[in-house]
Enzyme design. Structure first.
Site, short mmCIF file in Angstrom:
data_model
loop_
_atom_site.label_atom_id
_atom_site.label_comp_id
_atom_site.label_asym_id
_atom_site.label_seq_id
_atom_site.Cartn_x
_atom_site.Cartn_y
_atom_site.Cartn_z
N PHE A 8 0.81 -1.15 0.14
CA PHE A 8 0.02 -0.07 0.21
C PHE A 8 0.85 1.26 0.03
CE2 PHE A 8 -2.93 -2.94 1.65
CZ PHE A 8 -4.41 -2.42 1.31
N ASP A 9 0.49 2.15 -1.14
CA ASP A 9 1.12 3.45 -0.80
C ASP A 9 0.56 4.13 0.47
OD1 ASP A 9 2.27 6.26 -1.58
OD2 ASP A 9 0.18 6.64 -2.31
N LEU A 10 1.15 5.28 0.94
CA LEU A 10 0.64 5.61 2.27
C LEU A 10 -0.22 7.12 1.86
CD1 LEU A 10 0.48 6.04 5.21
CD2 LEU A 10 2.86 7.31 5.20
#
Length: 219
Positions: A8-10
């Protein structure tokens, strides 16, 4: 093949960091004594590495000048901007469900991992992630292609059974370069056209839609 890991990107994917990032950029530009755009004009800066954004904002490829701007940015960000942040509604359910299903979860962000870990912990998500991966303070691994390759190697993951979830083209470019399935989300800072241009396996309008897709991944 079943899904073994999700990256997951943040910023823009797990959380909405608009206030903290834009205010810290404005602070840095003011310190650099250059024009300071309105916050809304800085939306495009959320996602790419800071050096890339400051190269455009300052109109220079001089790394030393960019480094100074990044230092000013962090001066404010690490004290205040870090917590000017909101969890995306519904994304915690997606994370919990995947964790409960035995999928390994990782954060893959251009943000320094020291800051990213603090944010993930702040929102109570840290127990669900195997590891929070980010860049080093000097910008090493701030490019998603490099970062995802590093995560695959460090964690011993098979690219074919992983997905990368993000809201900007950088996330999808990095995934495709590493033969990881790329998934775009529309609640962040990339347009549908930006995401579609990178040929992701899917683009999702809501966290619930993403969750439904991931539950049946590989069926």
């Amino acid at each position: 093949m079943s899904l073994s890991a999700a990256l997951f990107d943040l910023d823009g994917t797990l959380t909405d960091p608009f206030e903290g990032i834009t205010r810290s950029i404005q602070y840095a530009l003011e310190k650099m004594q250059v024009h300071v755009p309105a916050a809304e004009e800085l939306r495009w800066c959320i996602g790419p590495p800071l050096w890339e954004s400051f190269e455009k904002l300052l109109g220079t490829t001089d790394r030393s000048v960019q480094d100074q701007a990044v230092a000013f940015y962090r001066e404010r960000y690490r004290k205040t901007g870090l917590f000017e942040n909101v969890l995306i509604e519904g994304i915690d359910t997606v994370v919990r469900d995947l964790h409960g299903a035995g999928v390994k979860l990782y954060v893959a962000t251009s943000k320094p991992h020291a800051y990213a870990g603090t944010i993930v912990e702040h929102f109570g998500l840290l127990p669900f992630f195997n590891h929070v991966h980010g860049s080093e303070l000097d910008g090493t691994r701030s490019a998603k292609t490099e970062l995802i390759a590093y995560i695959l190697e460090q964690e011993g993951l098979s690219a074919e059974s992983c997905v990368m979830i993000g809201d900007r083209k950088h996330d999808l470019i990095g995934a495709n370069a590493n033969h990881v399935e790329a998934l775009g989300v529309m609640w962040g800072y990339g347009s549908r056209a930006e995401l579609a241009a990178e040929n992701p396996a899917g683009i999702f309008d809501r966290p619930a839609d993403l969750g439904s897709y991931l539950r049946t991944w590989g069926d």
